[in-house]
Design a protein around this motif. Sequence first.
Motif, PDB file in Angstrom:
ATOM      1  N   ALA A  67      -5.553   4.107  -7.856  1.00  0.00           N
ATOM      2  CA  ALA A  67      -5.998   2.717  -7.996  1.00  0.00           C
ATOM      3  C   ALA A  67      -5.762   2.195  -9.410  1.00  0.00           C
ATOM      4  CB  ALA A  67      -7.475   2.591  -7.625  1.00  0.00           C
ATOM      5  N   ASP A  68      -6.059   3.007 -10.413  1.00  0.00           N
ATOM      6  CA  ASP A  68      -5.897   2.537 -11.776  1.00  0.00           C
ATOM      7  C   ASP A  68      -4.423   2.325 -12.107  1.00  0.00           C
ATOM      8  OD1 ASP A  68      -7.386   1.957 -14.294  1.00  0.00           O
ATOM      9  OD2 ASP A  68      -6.053   3.488 -15.090  1.00  0.00           O
ATOM     10  N   ALA A  69      -3.557   3.192 -11.580  1.00  0.00           N
ATOM     11  CA  ALA A  69      -2.119   3.024 -11.808  1.00  0.00           C
ATOM     12  C   ALA A  69      -1.626   1.730 -11.179  1.00  0.00           C
ATOM     13  CB  ALA A  69      -1.363   4.221 -11.232  1.00  0.00           C
ATOM     14  N   ARG A  70      -2.082   1.424  -9.983  1.00  0.00           N
ATOM     15  CA  ARG A  70      -1.660   0.183  -9.319  1.00  0.00           C
ATOM     16  C   ARG A  70      -2.158  -1.043 -10.096  1.00  0.00           C
ATOM     17  NH1 ARG A  70      -2.392   4.000  -5.246  1.00  0.00           N
ATOM     18  NH2 ARG A  70      -0.555   4.164  -3.887  1.00  0.00           N
ATOM     19  N   ALA A  71      -3.393  -0.965 -10.588  1.00  0.00           N
ATOM     20  CA  ALA A  71      -3.910  -2.076 -11.389  1.00  0.00           C
ATOM     21  C   ALA A  71      -3.070  -2.274 -12.647  1.00  0.00           C
ATOM     22  CB  ALA A  71      -5.372  -1.815 -11.759  1.00  0.00           C
ATOM     23  N   ARG A  72      -2.647  -1.179 -13.233  1.00  0.00           N
ATOM     24  CA  ARG A  72      -1.815  -1.262 -14.443  1.00  0.00           C
ATOM     25  C   ARG A  72      -0.508  -2.003 -14.154  1.00  0.00           C
ATOM     26  NH1 ARG A  72      -0.101   2.266 -18.653  1.00  0.00           N
ATOM     27  NH2 ARG A  72       1.541   1.162 -19.807  1.00  0.00           N
TER      28      ARG A  72
ATOM     29  N   GLY B  74       0.800  -1.213   0.000  1.00  0.00           N
ATOM     30  CA  GLY B  74       0.000   0.000   0.000  1.00  0.00           C
ATOM     31  C   GLY B  74       0.835   1.267   0.000  1.00  0.00           C
ATOM     32  N   ARG B  75       0.182   2.356   0.380  1.00  0.00           N
ATOM     33  CA  ARG B  75       0.798   3.687   0.322  1.00  0.00           C
ATOM     34  C   ARG B  75       1.543   3.971   1.626  1.00  0.00           C
ATOM     35  NH1 ARG B  75      -0.847   9.527   0.414  1.00  0.00           N
ATOM     36  NH2 ARG B  75      -0.049  10.475  -1.490  1.00  0.00           N
ATOM     37  N   HIS B  76       2.816   4.286   1.478  1.00  0.00           N
ATOM     38  CA  HIS B  76       3.701   4.492   2.624  1.00  0.00           C
ATOM     39  C   HIS B  76       4.791   5.455   2.174  1.00  0.00           C
ATOM     40  CE1 HIS B  76       5.106   3.179   6.584  1.00  0.00           C
ATOM     41  NE2 HIS B  76       6.335   3.056   6.102  1.00  0.00           N
ATOM     42  N   GLU B  77       5.552   5.955   3.129  1.00  0.00           N
ATOM     43  CA  GLU B  77       6.697   6.781   2.767  1.00  0.00           C
ATOM     44  C   GLU B  77       7.596   6.010   1.812  1.00  0.00           C
ATOM     45  OE1 GLU B  77       7.107   9.850   3.455  1.00  0.00           O
ATOM     46  OE2 GLU B  77       5.761  10.229   5.129  1.00  0.00           O
TER      47      GLU B  77
ATOM     48  N   GLY C 262      -3.635  -7.724  -1.869  1.00  0.00           N
ATOM     49  CA  GLY C 262      -3.318  -6.301  -1.809  1.00  0.00           C
ATOM     50  C   GLY C 262      -3.535  -5.753  -0.419  1.00  0.00           C
ATOM     51  N   HIS C 263      -2.592  -4.952   0.043  1.00  0.00           N
ATOM     52  CA  HIS C 263      -2.662  -4.341   1.379  1.00  0.00           C
ATOM     53  C   HIS C 263      -2.900  -2.849   1.212  1.00  0.00           C
ATOM     54  CE1 HIS C 263      -0.354  -3.517   5.448  1.00  0.00           C
ATOM     55  NE2 HIS C 263      -1.662  -3.281   5.535  1.00  0.00           N
ATOM     56  N   SER C 264      -3.871  -2.318   1.949  1.00  0.00           N
ATOM     57  CA  SER C 264      -4.095  -0.886   2.000  1.00  0.00           C
ATOM     58  C   SER C 264      -4.528  -0.383   0.622  1.00  0.00           C
ATOM     59  CB  SER C 264      -2.802  -0.223   2.503  1.00  0.00           C
ATOM     60  OG  SER C 264      -3.041   1.032   3.030  1.00  0.00           O
ATOM     61  N   ARG C 265      -3.886   0.667   0.083  1.00  0.00           N
ATOM     62  CA  ARG C 265      -4.259   1.075  -1.270  1.00  0.00           C
ATOM     63  C   ARG C 265      -3.940  -0.006  -2.282  1.00  0.00           C
ATOM     64  NH1 ARG C 265      -3.787   7.585  -2.491  1.00  0.00           N
ATOM     65  NH2 ARG C 265      -4.420   8.292  -0.417  1.00  0.00           N
ATOM     66  N   GLY C 266      -3.036  -0.900  -1.938  1.00  0.00           N
ATOM     67  CA  GLY C 266      -2.791  -2.041  -2.812  1.00  0.00           C
ATOM     68  C   GLY C 266      -4.007  -2.935  -2.925  1.00  0.00           C
ATOM     69  N   GLY C 267      -4.865  -2.969  -1.876  1.00  0.00           N
ATOM     70  CA  GLY C 267      -6.090  -3.743  -1.947  1.00  0.00           C
ATOM     71  C   GLY C 267      -7.035  -3.218  -3.002  1.00  0.00           C
ATOM     72  N   GLU C 268      -7.226  -1.901  -3.018  1.00  0.00           N
ATOM     73  CA  GLU C 268      -8.082  -1.323  -4.051  1.00  0.00           C
ATOM     74  C   GLU C 268      -7.444  -1.491  -5.425  1.00  0.00           C
ATOM     75  OE1 GLU C 268     -10.858   2.615  -4.843  1.00  0.00           O
ATOM     76  OE2 GLU C 268      -9.416   2.640  -3.192  1.00  0.00           O
ATOM     77  N   GLY C 269      -6.106  -1.438  -5.466  1.00  0.00           N
ATOM     78  CA  GLY C 269      -5.425  -1.620  -6.740  1.00  0.00           C
ATOM     79  C   GLY C 269      -5.629  -3.001  -7.323  1.00  0.00           C
ATOM     80  N   VAL C 270      -5.506  -4.070  -6.519  1.00  0.00           N
ATOM     81  CA  VAL C 270      -5.681  -5.415  -7.074  1.00  0.00           C
ATOM     82  C   VAL C 270      -7.140  -5.667  -7.403  1.00  0.00           C
ATOM     83  CG1 VAL C 270      -3.640  -6.294  -5.875  1.00  0.00           C
ATOM     84  CG2 VAL C 270      -5.896  -6.627  -4.843  1.00  0.00           C
ATOM     85  N   ASP C 271      -8.070  -5.077  -6.639  1.00  0.00           N
ATOM     86  CA  ASP C 271      -9.479  -5.227  -6.995  1.00  0.00           C
ATOM     87  C   ASP C 271      -9.755  -4.591  -8.352  1.00  0.00           C
ATOM     88  OD1 ASP C 271     -12.316  -5.960  -5.858  1.00  0.00           O
ATOM     89  OD2 ASP C 271     -12.525  -3.945  -6.699  1.00  0.00           O
ATOM     90  N   ARG C 272      -9.168  -3.417  -8.590  1.00  0.00           N
ATOM     91  CA  ARG C 272      -9.330  -2.792  -9.905  1.00  0.00           C
ATOM     92  C   ARG C 272      -8.743  -3.681 -10.993  1.00  0.00           C
ATOM     93  NH1 ARG C 272      -9.651   2.649 -11.820  1.00  0.00           N
ATOM     94  NH2 ARG C 272     -10.435   3.183  -9.749  1.00  0.00           N
ATOM     95  N   ALA C 273      -7.597  -4.302 -10.713  1.00  0.00           N
ATOM     96  CA  ALA C 273      -7.010  -5.219 -11.696  1.00  0.00           C
ATOM     97  C   ALA C 273      -7.943  -6.394 -11.969  1.00  0.00           C
ATOM     98  CB  ALA C 273      -5.654  -5.713 -11.193  1.00  0.00           C
ATOM     99  N   SER C 274      -8.565  -6.938 -10.920  1.00  0.00           N
ATOM    100  CA  SER C 274      -9.497  -8.057 -11.102  1.00  0.00           C
ATOM    101  C   SER C 274     -10.678  -7.657 -11.975  1.00  0.00           C
ATOM    102  CB  SER C 274      -9.991  -8.554  -9.737  1.00  0.00           C
ATOM    103  OG  SER C 274      -8.946  -9.125  -8.985  1.00  0.00           O
TER     104      SER C 274
ATOM    105  N   ILE D 229      -6.266  -6.732   2.280  1.00  0.00           N
ATOM    106  CA  ILE D 229      -5.898  -6.532   3.682  1.00  0.00           C
ATOM    107  C   ILE D 229      -5.983  -5.046   4.011  1.00  0.00           C
ATOM    108  CG2 ILE D 229      -4.099  -6.843   5.412  1.00  0.00           C
ATOM    109  CD1 ILE D 229      -2.955  -9.081   3.656  1.00  0.00           C
ATOM    110  N   ALA D 230      -6.866  -4.687   4.926  1.00  0.00           N
ATOM    111  CA  ALA D 230      -7.050  -3.291   5.345  1.00  0.00           C
ATOM    112  C   ALA D 230      -7.135  -2.361   4.136  1.00  0.00           C
ATOM    113  CB  ALA D 230      -5.907  -2.869   6.274  1.00  0.00           C
ATOM    114  N   PRO D 231      -7.990  -2.665   3.156  1.00  0.00           N
ATOM    115  CA  PRO D 231      -7.951  -1.915   1.903  1.00  0.00           C
ATOM    116  C   PRO D 231      -8.715  -0.601   1.972  1.00  0.00           C
ATOM    117  CG  PRO D 231      -9.670  -3.566   1.791  1.00  0.00           C
ATOM    118  CD  PRO D 231      -8.992  -3.741   3.131  1.00  0.00           C
ATOM    119  N   THR D 232      -8.338   0.307   1.087  1.00  0.00           N
ATOM    120  CA  THR D 232      -9.191   1.449   0.789  1.00  0.00           C
ATOM    121  C   THR D 232     -10.199   1.023  -0.266  1.00  0.00           C
ATOM    122  OG1 THR D 232      -7.693   2.213  -0.960  1.00  0.00           O
ATOM    123  CG2 THR D 232      -7.337   3.097   1.270  1.00  0.00           C
TER     124      THR D 232
END
Length: 918
Positions: A280-285, A213-216, A312-324, A341-344
């Motif tokens: 989210a769309d960028a992560r799915a890409r 997900g999104r982190h420093e 996908g964890h955090s924003r990664g969760g929304e990203g993989v859902d968009r990919a699906s 996991i703990a997704p947005t």
Amino acid sequence: MTTTRRLLAVVAAAALGVTLAPASATPASASPTLATTASAAPASATPAAEPDEGEVGEWGVTALGDGRFTVSWTAPDVLPLNSDRPTISGAGLTFGPTTTAADGRTVRAVVTAEAAPDPADLDVVLSGDRLDEAGSDPAGPASGRPVAAPRATPLDAPDPGAAGPFPTVSSDYRLPGVRVPGMPQPIEMVGHVVEPAASAATGPRPLVVFLHGRHEVCYDPDDDDAYARRWPCRGRFEEIPSHLGYVYVQQLLASQGYATVSVRVNGINAQDGGLDDGGADARARIVREHLDHWTTLAAAHQVDLDQVVLVGHSRGGEGVDRASIEIPLSAPYRVAGQVLIAPTDFASHTAPYVPTATVLPYCDGDVFDIQGQKFTDTARDLATDDTSLKSSLLVMGANHNFFNTEWTPGTAVAPANDDWGADPDAACGRRAPDRLSARGQRDVGKAYVAAAVRLFTGDDAYLPLFDGSAVSVPSTGDAVVRSHALGGGRDVRRPGIEATPTLAGGGARTRICTGRVSEATGPVADCGSGIRRFVAPHWSSSYEPIPTRAFLELDWSRAGAVGGLRFDRPLDLTADRLALRTIVDPRRGPVDLQVRLTDGAGGTVTLDPDGGRRLAPLLDAGEATKLWAQAVLVDAAGATGIDLTDVRSVELVGRSTRGRVWVADVAAAPAVLAAVPATRAPQVSLGRLRIDEGDPPGRRTVRRIARVPFTITGDVTAPARMTVVTTGQTLESRQRFSVDVAPGQTSGTIPVPYLVDDVHGGGGPVQITAWPARNLATDVYQGSLTVRDDDPLPKVRVRLTRSVREGASVVLTVRLSAPLGDDLYPNLTVVRGPGPLLSGADVPAAWLRRVTPDGSCTQALHRCQINLGTRIRAGGTTARIVIPVRADARREGVERLTIRYASGVGRSRRATVVVRDR
């Protein structure tokens, strides 16, 4: 709670300059390419002051014309780079998407309102905390009373958290970076692979892909407080390896026979602040790019690409859902399921026909509202033939960060923290008795991820971990994980749709309510009317325009009360358990419930739920307390006196003396998963349209309709529908309506009204947001209409009295050569100039009371924070500012007053008025 709220300015959108001309001179024409600024409430607002100690940020409001405003808030320091995003809300207004500026401190959103929003009525919220208020909201009063865990039985299957028999190996790959729209720098293509050794006799290996997900993104190894947002990392700054934070799960899965890869997206984290969809769309890409790469690796690594599980964890969760959602069945790989996991879920979307397990940490200090619940709830109503399992897992005592070892103190190479930052001894604090340790949380994470992978690749023995059953496995120790589910072959009855209330008895009160939280004075139809201090993940907030669902509300004040739902299409419970997703109102305490079933002939039976009749609220964590639907399961097998093939009503019998519950739905739940259709939902993508305003007939303002396009990817095989909300150009532009899509349709348009006139201003973008309602999924769910203003700018002329005597007034007149479509707020400020200086003693006290924050001032006027705000209303041409001067009968000689005014972006001018004795 003490609060400092600062209003910076309301800025007129009309691009007009202001030039001063002496009253005795010929007025000067202004340049038509300059901007003006002014205070928010022209007649009485207090101008911005120097920050006080304890300052918590600065508000800004920009008037865009025709009732549109950009509202911004600037934090004293750079905001944390986490997965939740700040939202601006309040005053009963609906704001557009909130974005973060490049400075990392300023958040902005657009709103349409009758008048400029007052920042005193607004909040900017991040991870459950009002950033514009002192203190921490999640740290509110809480009893922290322990909640007894449901009685659990051991899972009748091997422990998914136990290591498997296969040796493992690790490797890394790096590919050329990928250019992604909206991001100036390419995104890295880096993968960390953990898999069984090549010699291991595993058979074909499903592939599990992890996305963090999104982190420093960049840190200084020699300074724990130094981070950098510039991408790529430069100089002394090194990358934070967030993608290595799931190695502990990868190693477990690889030992069990699965190939795994964890991908890095620091480049997205560093650049997604200004994207409406949060990246989210960028992560799915990037997920799809890695899967494309694995088509070249699969044979050598014994990988079965027909069984891909995304994690996908955090924003990664929304990203993989968009990919699906985006990956078609024709792709050379197939998504068999996903773990979030703990997704947005900023889009409030979900992936139809893709089995999904969503892990929700009860003590999430980042995605505080556990919005990932929407991945389960939204799926219920999208497609009647979607049998994919949608499960939610509430992990008691878990936070957001500790699922990733690179975000966990003690295991991360970079500085890390516990995202639950409230009192360590309070509920959810790190020393609270029900709080999981970092190690204990990882034990839960790896066991449930491994169980989901087994379930999604064909082993139904792990279903009880996800369907609401009270089961446990040894590897998770004493951790408490609650679950409920939809799909998977359930036969569901929804309140207000297939199910209506039965006749309440025994003092019970029932109603169908709307799943929304609002103020106590809000709509009485809202389930959460007056509930503001709890997290209600199944319900929307009153300011959110997202679609809502109906719930059955049942409350009672004496034992024996009965109420429930009836339906014409019967449930068959001969082999299936009854499942009710039920929320307990914590203000009424635990409830004692039985379930009464009635068949079509009137036969009844009253049964105890599995695990007992007591249903308690979840942990009291103050404002972090969750109103989450627990699974009430009833096994009616063997019940007599009723036809279990013809159950026509399900009622709750309150055995406690009082209580209130909300039922989301009731269902007949099978013990094995149903087959999932080999299909994918068609996806809607909204477009962006730019048009010229054009000319009206004559001088009348007219309303016209623009058609914003949308496209559909995939086949629409059944009547479909989406809900659309438009906000923008005018109050009239704020609309909510449904758009129907016919079978076979591949494109369409969304009607958006706009105004055409012959005055400059009043235009601006209209934001369009779509949510799937039936037989559709959303991909690009936000679009826009921009109407280019083609009317000429009027000239601006300003007259100023250059010399007055005591007892008279300084008069400043602003005049436009033609009306504007926007309100114009000339910005005029009293500043220090040549002396002697006019002071507060030289002007009437009544005038000072109107224009100063304290209502009085005896210092030089430039120290009095004078507000000279005025407004030329849309359609008007003139405004006057009058500064009265007292006649004090003292011989003081010449005094002077200097006024600064805007003269273009980044430029200002000054004019000095001479005041003489009478």
